[in-house]
Design a protein around this motif. Structure first.
Motif, PDB file in Angstrom:
ATOM      1  N   SER A 121       4.929   4.884   4.164  1.00 32.71           N
ATOM      2  CA  SER A 121       3.929   5.724   4.314  1.00 32.71           C
ATOM      3  C   SER A 121       3.299   5.203   2.096  1.00 32.71           C
ATOM      4  N   SER A 122       4.389   4.863   1.381  1.00 39.26           N
ATOM      5  CA  SER A 122       3.677   4.787  -0.065  1.00 39.26           C
ATOM      6  C   SER A 122       3.773   3.314  -0.503  1.00 39.26           C
ATOM      7  N   LEU A 123       4.417   2.453  -0.106  1.00 36.55           N
ATOM      8  CA  LEU A 123       4.429   1.017   0.322  1.00 36.55           C
ATOM      9  C   LEU A 123       2.814   0.068  -0.666  1.00 36.55           C
ATOM     10  N   VAL A 124       1.671   0.820  -0.195  1.00 32.56           N
ATOM     11  CA  VAL A 124       0.764  -0.124   0.007  1.00 32.56           C
ATOM     12  C   VAL A 124       0.116   0.423  -1.296  1.00 32.56           C
ATOM     13  N   PRO A 125       0.376   1.168  -1.636  1.00 35.31           N
ATOM     14  CA  PRO A 125      -0.071   2.081  -2.798  1.00 35.31           C
ATOM     15  C   PRO A 125       0.686   1.165  -4.598  1.00 35.31           C
ATOM     16  N   LEU A 126       2.195   1.439  -3.554  1.00 35.45           N
ATOM     17  CA  LEU A 126       2.888   0.532  -4.845  1.00 35.45           C
ATOM     18  C   LEU A 126       3.190  -0.186  -5.063  1.00 35.45           C
ATOM     19  N   PHE A 127       2.663  -1.143  -4.420  1.00 34.42           N
ATOM     20  CA  PHE A 127       2.677  -2.321  -4.482  1.00 34.42           C
ATOM     21  C   PHE A 127       1.511  -3.143  -5.286  1.00 34.42           C
ATOM     22  N   VAL A 128       0.267  -2.416  -5.080  1.00 36.83           N
ATOM     23  CA  VAL A 128      -1.626  -2.289  -5.872  1.00 36.83           C
ATOM     24  C   VAL A 128      -0.806  -2.297  -7.728  1.00 36.83           C
ATOM     25  N   ILE A 129       0.080  -0.362  -7.731  1.00 39.22           N
ATOM     26  CA  ILE A 129       0.701  -0.979  -9.037  1.00 39.22           C
ATOM     27  C   ILE A 129       1.472  -1.332  -9.625  1.00 39.22           C
ATOM     28  N   TYR A 130       1.923  -1.555  -8.565  1.00 41.38           N
ATOM     29  CA  TYR A 130       3.027  -3.484  -9.474  1.00 41.38           C
ATOM     30  C   TYR A 130       2.385  -3.831  -9.823  1.00 41.38           C
ATOM     31  N   ARG A 131       1.697  -4.399  -8.944  1.00 46.41           N
ATOM     32  CA  ARG A 131       0.963  -5.756  -8.937  1.00 46.41           C
ATOM     33  C   ARG A 131      -0.172  -5.474 -10.140  1.00 46.41           C
TER      34      ARG A 131
END
Length: 275
Positions: A121-131
């Protein structure tokens, strides 16, 4: 009565051996298949022992698939993530165990509640942050999200609860700073916890697959689990190479768990004696 006890022991031994065989069979087949040609893996009837040991399955991984670099990447992420995770989790656990501050119970409750949140459930926001941070296709992008662990904080907190408050107060009276108390007094006491939790962290980091699959792109930055998955991207899947890569990935972890199983059990049980 003695005959019944012996019969029960034999029955339990047979049952346990059957369960052990069921768990060991896939590993035995994987090791056997890692030395086979691709055609032998799918032979019918099955070929249990390869007619010839094909060591070139392993050498091909290193010469053609750059598995030497891949293993170094996995070692770097696993060791760095383990050391960092132990450091931050032990400090947080020590704070929750031995310091009184406003909102302590609420914060610790939120830490425990995070255990129920699936990582997916946290993969999408985590990916946006690290992008946005420019860390896509970077090994540090794999390491940083795993430097803290709710389980690790809870585990260290329970272990720190066994440290006597009188020892800490005596150190403060002697003029020790809080940092010196942690590094010179608390950390040596936590060595058994570091050993057991470190093994757990290392195995998790070594086998980490989902997040590295999302964030890593280039061949030279792949970790071992992702590189094995990448072998399936071709038209003809080299199952013999996949089996060889799986052996390289699994066997060291099995050896580590087998060698340090006493430390794992001791650490897990000792931290539950208090708190």
């Amino acid at each position: 009565m003695r005959i019944q006890t012996r019969a029960l022991s034999i029955v339990m031994l047979v049952v346990f051996l059957g369960i052990a065989a069921a768990f060991l069979f896939p590993f035995a087949w994987m090791i056997s298949s890692s030395f086979k040609e691709k055609s032998e893996i799918f032979a019918n009837p099955p070929i249990w022992i390869p007619t010839k040991l094909h060591f070139e399955n392993f050498t091909q991984l290193f010469t053609e698939k750059n598995f030497g670099r891949v293993i170094l990447n996995s070692l770097f992420t696993a060791i760095t993530g383990t050391v960092g995770g132990l450091f931050f989790c032990s400090m947080a656990g020590f704070a929750f165990a031995k310091y009184n501050f406003r909102g302590k119970g609420l914060l610790f409750g939120l830490v425990l509640a995070s255990l129920m949140i699936p990582m997916e459930s946290s993969l999408v926001p985590l990916f946006v942050i690290y992008r946005d941070l420019g860390m896509i296709d970077q090994l540090w992008g794999v390491i940083l999200p795993r430097l803290t662990s709710a389980f690790g904080i809870f585990y260290m907190r329970q272990y720190c609860m066994t440290i006597e408050n009188e020892l800490l107060e005596a150190s403060r009276i002697d003029g020790c700073s809080e940092a010196r108390i942690y590094f010179r007094i608390v950390a040596p006491i936590l060595i058994p916890a570091f050993a057991s939790l470190g093994i757990i962290f290392f195995v998790e980091e070594w086998n980490n697959f989902l997040w590295p699959t999302i964030i890593l792109r280039s061949q030279e930055n792949l970790t071992l689990a992702v590189a094995i998955r990448a072998l399936q991207s071709g038209v003809r899947t080299p199952y013999n190479l996949i089996m060889s890569g799986s052996v390289i990935s699994v066997v060291p972890m099995l050896l580590a768990i087998f060698i340090f199983q006493k430390q794992i059990i001791a650490g897990l049980t000792e931290g539950t004696l208090k708190g």
